[in-house]
Design a protein around this motif. Structure first.
Motif, PDB file in Angstrom:
ATOM      1  N   ARG A  37      12.394 -26.867  21.381  1.00 19.78           N
ATOM      2  CA  ARG A  37      12.185 -26.833  22.695  1.00 19.78           C
ATOM      3  C   ARG A  37      11.528 -25.383  23.052  1.00 19.78           C
ATOM      4  N   GLU A  38      10.323 -25.551  24.035  1.00 20.14           N
ATOM      5  CA  GLU A  38       9.527 -24.347  24.140  1.00 20.14           C
ATOM      6  C   GLU A  38      10.325 -23.425  25.231  1.00 20.14           C
ATOM      7  N   ALA A  39      10.540 -22.250  24.897  1.00 18.98           N
ATOM      8  CA  ALA A  39      11.044 -21.295  25.848  1.00 18.98           C
ATOM      9  C   ALA A  39      10.157 -20.130  25.971  1.00 18.98           C
ATOM     10  N   VAL A  40       8.978 -20.308  26.729  1.00 15.45           N
ATOM     11  CA  VAL A  40       7.859 -19.600  26.824  1.00 15.45           C
ATOM     12  C   VAL A  40       7.647 -19.287  28.401  1.00 15.45           C
ATOM     13  N   HIS A  41       7.298 -17.936  28.698  1.00 20.12           N
ATOM     14  CA  HIS A  41       7.267 -17.651  30.027  1.00 20.12           C
ATOM     15  C   HIS A  41       6.031 -17.614  30.362  1.00 20.12           C
ATOM     16  N   SER A  42       5.601 -18.698  31.162  1.00 25.22           N
ATOM     17  CA  SER A  42       4.044 -19.253  31.137  1.00 25.22           C
ATOM     18  C   SER A  42       3.357 -18.198  31.934  1.00 25.22           C
TER      19      SER A  42
ATOM     20  N   PHE B  69       3.741 -11.820  25.651  1.00 24.11           N
ATOM     21  CA  PHE B  69       4.938 -12.540  24.909  1.00 24.11           C
ATOM     22  C   PHE B  69       5.125 -12.183  23.534  1.00 24.11           C
ATOM     23  N   VAL B  70       4.205 -11.993  22.783  1.00 28.18           N
ATOM     24  CA  VAL B  70       4.310 -11.461  21.178  1.00 28.18           C
ATOM     25  C   VAL B  70       4.825 -10.155  21.315  1.00 28.18           C
ATOM     26  N   LEU B  71       4.086  -9.429  22.017  1.00 30.90           N
ATOM     27  CA  LEU B  71       4.549  -7.935  22.413  1.00 30.90           C
ATOM     28  C   LEU B  71       5.920  -7.662  22.630  1.00 30.90           C
ATOM     29  N   ALA B  72       6.251  -8.413  23.534  1.00 28.59           N
ATOM     30  CA  ALA B  72       7.663  -8.467  24.147  1.00 28.59           C
ATOM     31  C   ALA B  72       8.565  -8.609  22.702  1.00 28.59           C
ATOM     32  N   SER B  73       8.472  -9.725  22.146  1.00 30.35           N
ATOM     33  CA  SER B  73       9.239  -9.986  20.899  1.00 30.35           C
ATOM     34  C   SER B  73       9.141  -8.923  19.975  1.00 30.35           C
ATOM     35  N   ALA B  74       8.143  -8.051  19.780  1.00 36.15           N
ATOM     36  CA  ALA B  74       8.297  -6.879  18.772  1.00 36.15           C
ATOM     37  C   ALA B  74       8.987  -5.877  19.403  1.00 36.15           C
ATOM     38  N   ARG B  75       8.918  -5.686  20.802  1.00 35.51           N
ATOM     39  CA  ARG B  75       9.822  -4.603  21.242  1.00 35.51           C
ATOM     40  C   ARG B  75      11.338  -4.957  21.324  1.00 35.51           C
TER      41      ARG B  75
ATOM     42  N   SER C  58      -3.005 -24.948  25.711  1.00 28.89           N
ATOM     43  CA  SER C  58      -2.679 -26.136  25.342  1.00 28.89           C
ATOM     44  C   SER C  58      -1.289 -26.187  24.603  1.00 28.89           C
ATOM     45  N   LYS C  59      -0.843 -27.280  24.490  1.00 28.30           N
ATOM     46  CA  LYS C  59       0.555 -27.300  23.645  1.00 28.30           C
ATOM     47  C   LYS C  59       0.341 -26.609  22.247  1.00 28.30           C
ATOM     48  N   GLY C  60      -0.647 -26.987  21.518  1.00 29.19           N
ATOM     49  CA  GLY C  60      -0.968 -26.514  20.249  1.00 29.19           C
ATOM     50  C   GLY C  60      -1.183 -24.797  20.223  1.00 29.19           C
ATOM     51  N   MET C  61      -1.854 -24.360  21.153  1.00 26.86           N
ATOM     52  CA  MET C  61      -1.994 -22.987  21.347  1.00 26.86           C
ATOM     53  C   MET C  61      -0.498 -22.249  21.683  1.00 26.86           C
TER      54      MET C  61
ATOM     55  N   ARG D 111       4.261 -18.989  19.803  1.00 28.18           N
ATOM     56  CA  ARG D 111       5.737 -18.908  19.618  1.00 28.18           C
ATOM     57  C   ARG D 111       5.667 -18.606  18.024  1.00 28.18           C
ATOM     58  N   VAL D 112       4.880 -19.135  17.238  1.00 27.80           N
ATOM     59  CA  VAL D 112       5.137 -18.778  15.680  1.00 27.80           C
ATOM     60  C   VAL D 112       4.735 -17.234  15.540  1.00 27.80           C
ATOM     61  N   ALA D 113       3.655 -16.557  16.279  1.00 29.06           N
ATOM     62  CA  ALA D 113       3.363 -15.384  16.117  1.00 29.06           C
ATOM     63  C   ALA D 113       4.582 -14.319  16.627  1.00 29.06           C
ATOM     64  N   ALA D 114       5.334 -14.871  17.764  1.00 26.90           N
ATOM     65  CA  ALA D 114       6.657 -14.082  18.186  1.00 26.90           C
ATOM     66  C   ALA D 114       7.646 -14.274  17.248  1.00 26.90           C
ATOM     67  N   ALA D 115       7.592 -15.268  16.320  1.00 25.71           N
ATOM     68  CA  ALA D 115       8.598 -15.356  15.469  1.00 25.71           C
ATOM     69  C   ALA D 115       8.396 -14.504  14.045  1.00 25.71           C
ATOM     70  N   LEU D 116       7.111 -14.434  13.853  1.00 27.34           N
ATOM     71  CA  LEU D 116       6.809 -13.604  12.638  1.00 27.34           C
ATOM     72  C   LEU D 116       6.522 -12.221  12.911  1.00 27.34           C
ATOM     73  N   VAL D 117       6.677 -11.369  14.276  1.00 27.64           N
ATOM     74  CA  VAL D 117       6.266 -10.303  14.335  1.00 27.64           C
ATOM     75  C   VAL D 117       7.043  -9.256  13.560  1.00 27.64           C
ATOM     76  N   HIS D 118       8.260  -9.575  13.366  1.00 27.89           N
ATOM     77  CA  HIS D 118       9.102  -8.607  12.658  1.00 27.89           C
ATOM     78  C   HIS D 118       9.046  -8.845  11.281  1.00 27.89           C
TER      79      HIS D 118
END
Length: 319
Positions: free
Chosen positions: A98-103, A110-116, A148-151, A156-163
């Motif tokens: 399920r996508e949980a991304v603030h559009s 988004f990725v920076l927020a995950s890192a912080r 796009s959905k693929g983007m 989302r993968v980048a946000a999961a890998l950030v740490h």
């Protein structure tokens, strides 16, 4: 393949042999059993969690990620219980189905927020490396609403890998990706597995698992139906009995001719045509048109009647 580094951070303590371990895990909702007595261990490398839709794959991933408590059994991540233990996210990254991304955010935000949120010592540097890994640098400052959905998946993968997690869980990660994006993501996951990460991705598509994973866990109706080397399990799937519905210009004559074919194990003549059982899918489908042509019979319909994923996986349960 080159080693993947996403973010620097404190050195983790020694981990147990299995990064994820499930011991007799069950999960039920009222009278509905979603996962039933599953035991598995996951170590470094890429593992496919394979099964038809509704088999319990997402429930398993959510228990591994600490979102759900097992009704029975234990789920351990890096040797510690996953449930009610936020510390597991030091070792674990998750991309849910399920996508949980603030559009309204950009990909970078988004990725920076995950890192912080992970309180990384250099969040901007970690976000840049993660975005580069998934090839989203050119579009990182666009709003996610325009992706796009693929983007969105890659972001989302980048946000999961950030740490720089040791364990990465992905639920149907290739949904919405075009062929080039899929190949790049597969290469990235291969590289991470070769570098010692533990990667588990779920899929209901046999070809995705075949291309990406040498090890597979097959889930059917909440149970672990098969586990181990993908090639061995694929042979079980391929070599199972196959059933076809065949109709022709002369079903009776075709039935007689088919009984002489070595790959055919049984033929039933019915009002709607023939029900043919074959031991080998490829051999039978190649032989059928030749037999029909040699007998002067015109084929009108050839339909596999047991090729749904549910039937393929259910065969493994009975094997």
């Amino acid at each position: 393949m080159s080693t993947v580094h996403v973010a620097s951070g404190p050195v983790a303590p020694p981990r147990p042999a299995a990064d994820i371990e499930l011991r007799g895990v069950s999960r039920w909702y009222g009278n509905v059993v979603a996962v039933n007595d599953v035991t598995m261990s996951l170590t470094a490398g890429v593992t496919g969690l394979l099964g038809p839709n509704g088999a319990g794959k997402t429930t398993l991933l959510h228990m591994m990620a600490g979102f759900l408590a097992p009704s029975r059994g234990e789920v351990l991540v890096a040797g510690a219980p996953a449930w009610r233990n936020p510390a597991v996210y030091r070792h674990l990254g998750l991309v849910s189905e399920r996508e949980a991304v603030h559009s309204f955010l950009t990909g970078w935000e988004f990725v920076l927020a995950s890192a912080r949120l992970h309180r990384l010592p250099q969040p901007e540097a970690a976000a840049r490396r993660a975005i580069d890994l998934v090839e989203m640098a050119d579009t990182q400052h666009r709003r996610i609403a325009t992706y796009s959905k693929g983007m969105r998946q890659r972001t989302r993968v980048a946000a999961a890998l950030v740490h720089d997690p040791q364990v990465l869980l992905l639920d149907e990660p290739f949904n919405g990706m075009d062929p080039r994006q899929r190949m790049h993501m597969m290469d990235l996951l291969h590289s991470m597995g070769a570098a010692g990460r533990t990667i588990l991705f779920s899929s209901h598509i046999l070809e995705e698992v075949e291309q990406l994973s040498g090890t597979v866990q097959v889930i059917v109706a909440g149970r672990l139906a098969a586990s181990g080397d993908y090639r061995r399990i694929r042979r079980l799937m391929t070599n199972r009995p196959h059933v076809f519905t065949v109709s022709s210009s002369d079903d009776r004559a075709l039935a007689v001719a088919l009984m002489a074919e070595a790959s055919v194990t049984g033929v039933e003549l019915e009002a709607a045509g023939l029900t043919v059982r074959a031991a080998d899918y490829g051999t039978f489908t190649r032989a059928l048109p030749k037999i029909a042509h040699a007998s002067g019979i015109r084929l009108r319909r050839v339909l596999p009647t047991d090729e749904s994923l549910e039937s393929v996986f259910s065969y493994l349960v009975a094997s």
